[in-house]
Scaffold this motif. Sequence first.
Motif, mmCIF file in Angstrom:
data_model
loop_
_atom_site.group_PDB
_atom_site.id
_atom_site.type_symbol
_atom_site.label_atom_id
_atom_site.label_comp_id
_atom_site.label_asym_id
_atom_site.label_seq_id
_atom_site.Cartn_x
_atom_site.Cartn_y
_atom_site.Cartn_z
ATOM 1 N N GLN A 76 51.078 37.111 34.996
ATOM 2 C CA GLN A 76 51.139 37.821 36.277
ATOM 3 C C GLN A 76 49.731 38.156 36.764
ATOM 4 O OE1 GLN A 76 53.404 41.457 36.231
ATOM 5 N NE2 GLN A 76 52.968 41.921 38.390
ATOM 6 N N ALA A 77 48.886 38.580 35.840
ATOM 7 C CA ALA A 77 47.494 38.869 36.212
ATOM 8 C C ALA A 77 46.777 37.612 36.667
ATOM 9 C CB ALA A 77 46.759 39.515 35.040
ATOM 10 N N LEU A 78 47.048 36.498 35.984
ATOM 11 C CA LEU A 78 46.424 35.238 36.366
ATOM 12 C C LEU A 78 46.854 34.815 37.766
ATOM 13 C CD1 LEU A 78 44.772 32.735 35.753
ATOM 14 C CD2 LEU A 78 46.744 31.788 34.533
ATOM 15 N N GLU A 79 48.127 34.995 38.074
ATOM 16 C CA GLU A 79 48.619 34.646 39.411
ATOM 17 C C GLU A 79 47.942 35.501 40.480
ATOM 18 O OE1 GLU A 79 52.823 35.097 39.174
ATOM 19 O OE2 GLU A 79 53.124 33.333 37.881
ATOM 20 N N ALA B 111 45.301 34.150 43.391
ATOM 21 C CA ALA B 111 45.602 34.403 44.806
ATOM 22 C C ALA B 111 44.482 35.191 45.489
ATOM 23 C CB ALA B 111 46.915 35.157 44.927
ATOM 24 N N GLY B 112 43.395 35.411 44.774
ATOM 25 C CA GLY B 112 42.278 36.144 45.362
ATOM 26 C C GLY B 112 42.414 37.652 45.301
ATOM 27 N N ARG B 113 43.288 38.132 44.435
ATOM 28 C CA ARG B 113 43.531 39.582 44.321
ATOM 29 C C ARG B 113 43.055 40.068 42.958
ATOM 30 N NH1 ARG B 113 49.723 39.058 45.947
ATOM 31 N NH2 ARG B 113 49.839 41.338 45.574
ATOM 32 N N TYR C 282 42.972 43.231 37.771
ATOM 33 C CA TYR C 282 42.264 44.138 36.859
ATOM 34 C C TYR C 282 43.046 45.432 36.664
ATOM 35 C CZ TYR C 282 38.759 47.328 35.030
ATOM 36 O OH TYR C 282 38.104 48.250 34.260
ATOM 37 N N ALA C 283 43.599 45.988 37.751
ATOM 38 C CA ALA C 283 44.367 47.231 37.654
ATOM 39 C C ALA C 283 45.602 47.067 36.771
ATOM 40 C CB ALA C 283 44.769 47.699 39.052
ATOM 41 N N LEU C 284 46.184 45.856 36.768
ATOM 42 C CA LEU C 284 47.352 45.594 35.927
ATOM 43 C C LEU C 284 46.973 45.537 34.446
ATOM 44 C CD1 LEU C 284 50.362 44.718 35.663
ATOM 45 C CD2 LEU C 284 49.551 42.350 35.936
ATOM 46 N N LEU C 285 45.806 44.962 34.147
ATOM 47 C CA LEU C 285 45.415 44.736 32.761
ATOM 48 C C LEU C 285 44.671 45.909 32.123
ATOM 49 C CD1 LEU C 285 44.134 41.059 33.102
ATOM 50 C CD2 LEU C 285 46.274 41.791 32.046
ATOM 51 N N GLU C 286 43.884 46.612 32.886
ATOM 52 C CA GLU C 286 42.969 47.621 32.339
ATOM 53 C C GLU C 286 43.635 48.672 31.466
ATOM 54 O OE1 GLU C 286 40.758 51.228 31.933
ATOM 55 O OE2 GLU C 286 42.534 51.000 33.251
ATOM 56 N N PRO C 287 44.830 49.199 31.815
ATOM 57 C CA PRO C 287 45.429 50.243 30.975
ATOM 58 C C PRO C 287 45.746 49.792 29.547
ATOM 59 C CG PRO C 287 46.451 50.205 33.156
ATOM 60 C CD PRO C 287 45.630 48.967 33.047
ATOM 61 N N TYR D 120 44.385 37.840 26.770
ATOM 62 C CA TYR D 120 44.288 39.058 27.576
ATOM 63 C C TYR D 120 42.835 39.310 27.988
ATOM 64 C CZ TYR D 120 43.757 44.056 28.465
ATOM 65 O OH TYR D 120 43.420 45.258 29.016
ATOM 66 N N ASN D 121 41.913 39.251 27.022
ATOM 67 C CA ASN D 121 40.516 39.556 27.321
ATOM 68 C C ASN D 121 39.890 38.541 28.272
ATOM 69 O OD1 ASN D 121 39.551 41.990 25.806
ATOM 70 N ND2 ASN D 121 40.521 40.896 24.116
ATOM 71 N N TYR D 122 40.326 37.283 28.163
ATOM 72 C CA TYR D 122 39.779 36.256 29.051
ATOM 73 C C TYR D 122 40.149 36.536 30.511
ATOM 74 C CZ TYR D 122 38.655 31.696 30.996
ATOM 75 O OH TYR D 122 38.136 30.685 31.744
ATOM 76 N N ILE D 123 41.433 36.817 30.759
ATOM 77 C CA ILE D 123 41.855 37.100 32.134
ATOM 78 C C ILE D 123 41.305 38.450 32.603
ATOM 79 C CG2 ILE D 123 43.821 37.305 33.697
ATOM 80 C CD1 ILE D 123 43.323 34.535 32.516
ATOM 81 N N LEU D 124 41.204 39.419 31.696
ATOM 82 C CA LEU D 124 40.588 40.696 32.048
ATOM 83 C C LEU D 124 39.142 40.482 32.474
ATOM 84 C CD1 LEU D 124 40.678 43.845 32.113
ATOM 85 C CD2 LEU D 124 39.877 43.772 29.738
ATOM 86 N N GLY D 125 38.425 39.626 31.740
ATOM 87 C CA GLY D 125 37.034 39.345 32.099
ATOM 88 C C GLY D 125 36.915 38.687 33.458
ATOM 89 N N LEU D 126 37.786 37.701 33.730
ATOM 90 C CA LEU D 126 37.772 37.049 35.044
ATOM 91 C C LEU D 126 38.024 38.058 36.161
ATOM 92 C CD1 LEU D 126 39.811 33.757 34.440
ATOM 93 C CD2 LEU D 126 37.345 33.977 34.795
ATOM 94 N N SER D 127 39.044 38.890 35.986
ATOM 95 C CA SER D 127 39.410 39.855 37.022
ATOM 96 C C SER D 127 38.309 40.898 37.212
ATOM 97 C CB SER D 127 40.728 40.544 36.645
ATOM 98 O OG SER D 127 41.757 39.592 36.468
#
Length: 432
Positions: free
Chosen positions: A25-28, A32-34, A39-44, A55-62
């Motif tokens: 979901q975070a990757l999507e 989509a440019g959001r 980041y807000a979805l993953l950070e907690p 998880y850390n890879y997509i968190l880093g991208l976001s």
Amino acid sequence: MMLAGGCAVMLASPAAAEVDAVVRQALELHSAGRAGQAYALLEPQQDVRAADPDYNYILGLSAADSGRLAEAILAFQRVLALQPDHSQARAELARAYAMAGDIDTAREQFDTVVNDPSLPDPVRQRFDRIVRDYDRQIAGGGTSISGFADIAGGYDSNINGATDDDTIVIPLFAAFGPGALGPGAREQDKGFYEAQAGISGVSAVSRQTRIFVSFLGTGRDHIDSGAFDQLAITGTAGIGHTLANRDVVSFSVQAQQFWFGQRSFRKSVGAVGQYTKRLANGEALSFSGEYFRLNFDRDPLRDADRYGVGLAYSARTSIISLSGGHEETRRNAGDHLSFDYLRANIGVEQPVARGLALVAGVGGQIRRHDASDPLFLARRKDEQIDLAAGLKVRLTDNLYARPRVTYTRNWSNFALYDYQRATVSFGLRYEF
């Protein structure tokens, strides 16, 4: 992998269905440019998922693409601690370092990536180009040259900035009544054409230091009237240094030759120092100081030294400036020509459609002279406002059309200098 140009993101390892759903979901959202929402979805979940490379890879991208560079660097480092051969994470780590201004570390990380034998050739070639670009930045950026040429024609309601009165009373000769003004002292309207051209070059001395030089020529010719034609050539050379916090300090010298009425009128030479504070979102705040020596060819009483300071705020589509100073004549007999000045300007270039921008400006200045004028028996006081509006129409990548109107109103306690002026023009500008 989300470098400039875009590559597919590949998750580092399988995960449980529930965990995988969050990451996907975070990757999507990120795709989509959001990035901020991703980041807000993953950070907690950082505390409980610190050992999850996906998880850390997509968190880093976001984090990187939402401006949280320090957190992005930490996230990619966690991926590499778990999977040292994760070339995508290392490339993104290099990108985050570069965005944070640490080009040296970014260069080292990319060097590791391009030496990975499993890297596909097209990706390797692209990374090689990025490394070469970093090498240029480390060396200072090389040399660049830019310039422009601008031609325009139109109508000017008051080419000599003069009063529209036919007669005025000069206090020193008040006993003789109003005096008639000659043609050169009264408002004259004419058609005109003008041209400007400039070229500038910047060359790196080191990564932080650059030297620059520029030349600017401007000319204006009035149809059927040469008495008020103007021509100026200005040369500037200087040095700029970028500090560790990315602020810039610069110093330059400048010389100008100005012709008026087809005769040499004034020469000036001086120096300008400037400190530019970089702000967020491409904005900047600049502080400047200047000194110029002015020499008038046929009016030595006007020879003067000018001192000034300035403050300017620039954003992507606008600039606001405030400046002030003093011009002091070098001969006591010309003290009535010495004056203090204060100027303020706002300029805007606002895109309104593809290839079309609205260009507008408003400015004002106040001048207060030091001593009484020997003819008018008072100290001269002037307040002036300048308005401009126009369009900038892109015809090609480098060529623009520029219709423009301007209005100037100068209020003066001396009737001879109280005037208004309007112009309308159409021009073409080429930039390279």
